[in-house]
Scaffold this motif. Structure first.
Motif, PDB file in Angstrom:
ATOM      1  N   GLN A   6       0.831  -1.204   0.000  1.00 10.15           N
ATOM      2  CA  GLN A   6       0.000   0.000   0.000  1.00 10.15           C
ATOM      3  C   GLN A   6       0.865   1.252   0.000  1.00 10.15           C
ATOM      4  OE1 GLN A   6      -3.460   0.046  -0.247  1.00 10.15           O
ATOM      5  NE2 GLN A   6      -3.134   2.210  -0.585  1.00 10.15           N
ATOM      6  N   VAL A   7       1.939   1.249   0.770  1.00 15.83           N
ATOM      7  CA  VAL A   7       2.862   2.387   0.804  1.00 15.83           C
ATOM      8  C   VAL A   7       3.494   2.572  -0.574  1.00 15.83           C
ATOM      9  CG1 VAL A   7       5.005   3.292   1.795  1.00 15.83           C
ATOM     10  CG2 VAL A   7       3.296   2.227   3.285  1.00 15.83           C
ATOM     11  N   LYS A   9       2.304   1.638  -3.479  1.00 18.96           N
ATOM     12  CA  LYS A   9       1.256   2.124  -4.383  1.00 18.96           C
ATOM     13  C   LYS A   9       1.036   3.622  -4.196  1.00 18.96           C
ATOM     14  CE  LYS A   9      -3.647   1.532  -5.419  1.00 18.96           C
ATOM     15  NZ  LYS A   9      -4.886   0.864  -5.009  1.00 18.96           N
ATOM     16  N   HIS A  10       0.999   4.054  -2.960  1.00 19.35           N
ATOM     17  CA  HIS A  10       0.809   5.470  -2.638  1.00 19.35           C
ATOM     18  C   HIS A  10       1.953   6.317  -3.204  1.00 19.35           C
ATOM     19  CE1 HIS A  10      -0.226   9.046  -0.361  1.00 19.35           C
ATOM     20  NE2 HIS A  10       0.969   9.031   0.202  1.00 19.35           N
ATOM     21  N   GLY A  13       1.910   6.465  -6.967  1.00 23.36           N
ATOM     22  CA  GLY A  13       0.768   7.219  -7.476  1.00 23.36           C
ATOM     23  C   GLY A  13       0.916   8.723  -7.380  1.00 23.36           C
ATOM     24  N   LEU A  14       1.840   9.192  -6.553  1.00 22.17           N
ATOM     25  CA  LEU A  14       2.019  10.636  -6.382  1.00 22.17           C
ATOM     26  C   LEU A  14       2.645  11.287  -7.609  1.00 22.17           C
ATOM     27  CD1 LEU A  14       3.360  10.757  -2.725  1.00 22.17           C
ATOM     28  CD2 LEU A  14       1.146  11.598  -3.527  1.00 22.17           C
ATOM     29  N   SER A  19       6.762  12.228  -4.921  1.00 20.51           N
ATOM     30  CA  SER A  19       6.992  10.789  -4.980  1.00 20.51           C
ATOM     31  C   SER A  19       8.460  10.466  -4.728  1.00 20.51           C
ATOM     32  CB  SER A  19       6.559  10.253  -6.353  1.00 20.51           C
ATOM     33  OG  SER A  19       6.829   8.882  -6.458  1.00 20.51           O
ATOM     34  N   TRP A  40       0.376   1.051   7.258  1.00 16.60           N
ATOM     35  CA  TRP A  40      -0.477   1.976   6.509  1.00 16.60           C
ATOM     36  C   TRP A  40      -1.623   2.349   7.436  1.00 16.60           C
ATOM     37  CZ3 TRP A  40      -0.092   4.961   2.497  1.00 16.60           C
ATOM     38  CH2 TRP A  40      -1.240   5.482   1.891  1.00 16.60           C
ATOM     39  N   ASN A  43      -4.462   6.514   5.983  1.00 22.22           N
ATOM     40  CA  ASN A  43      -4.124   6.781   4.575  1.00 22.22           C
ATOM     41  C   ASN A  43      -2.751   7.390   4.391  1.00 22.22           C
ATOM     42  OD1 ASN A  43      -6.488   5.733   3.395  1.00 22.22           O
ATOM     43  ND2 ASN A  43      -7.602   7.575   3.988  1.00 22.22           N
ATOM     44  N   THR A  44      -1.813   6.976   5.229  1.00 17.32           N
ATOM     45  CA  THR A  44      -0.443   7.486   5.124  1.00 17.32           C
ATOM     46  C   THR A  44       0.540   6.440   5.655  1.00 17.32           C
ATOM     47  OG1 THR A  44       0.881   9.487   5.468  1.00 17.32           O
ATOM     48  CG2 THR A  44      -0.288   8.640   7.385  1.00 17.32           C
ATOM     49  N   GLY A  57       3.684  12.142   5.099  1.00 15.39           N
ATOM     50  CA  GLY A  57       2.544  12.450   4.250  1.00 15.39           C
ATOM     51  C   GLY A  57       2.919  13.413   3.149  1.00 15.39           C
TER      52      GLY A  57
END
Length: 131
Positions: A6-7, A9-10, A13-14, A19, A40, A43-44, A57
């Motif tokens: 998840q991290v 992906k985040h 995605g930035l 990023s 995670w 949402n951070t 974040g």
């Protein structure tokens, strides 16, 4: 999906400088403090050891590194530049083009882990009993 996935992906995605900055912070944290668990939450990305230690974040104009117990940490290099009025936490805001003093950041990270009992707990677990 795992927290690490998840991290990733985040971060991916930035795009752009945020990023890249968040990926560099993640690598710095992983190498400086491999005992931290990447999670995670809210949402951070959050890294913990005996409780939350640091979160990162991405915002529109900066990347924020929040030390959950930052108010209790000595900051001789004056990295903390945000959240200075908060009771417990302190943060470092990084804007595009800023340079983070990595040695000072590593020292803050080590102090934060120690404050959570990380080093004390590790030392105690390797101490031999006297006979």
């Amino acid at each position: 999906m795992t927290a690490s996935e998840q991290v990733s992906k985040h971060i991916n995605g930035l795009g752009g400088w945020r990023s890249k900055t968040l990926a560099q912070l993640r690598n710095l944290i992983r190498h400086a403090a491999p005992e931290l668990v990447e999670e995670w939450k809210w949402n951070t990305p959050v890294w913990s050891h005996n409780g939350n230690v640091v979160a990162a974040g991405a915002f529109q104009d900066h990347v924020k590194i929040n030390f959950f117990k930052g108010a209790a940490l000595a900051d001789p290099q004056h990295l903390f530049n945000a959240g200075l009025d908060a009771k417990g936490s302190r943060a470092i805001d990084i804007h595009e083009g800023d340079h983070l003093n990595e040695a000072a950041f590593k020292a803050l990270l080590a102090a934060a882990i120690a404050l959570n009992g990380g080093k004390t707990a590790r030392r105690a677990s390797t101490t031999r009993k006297r006979r």
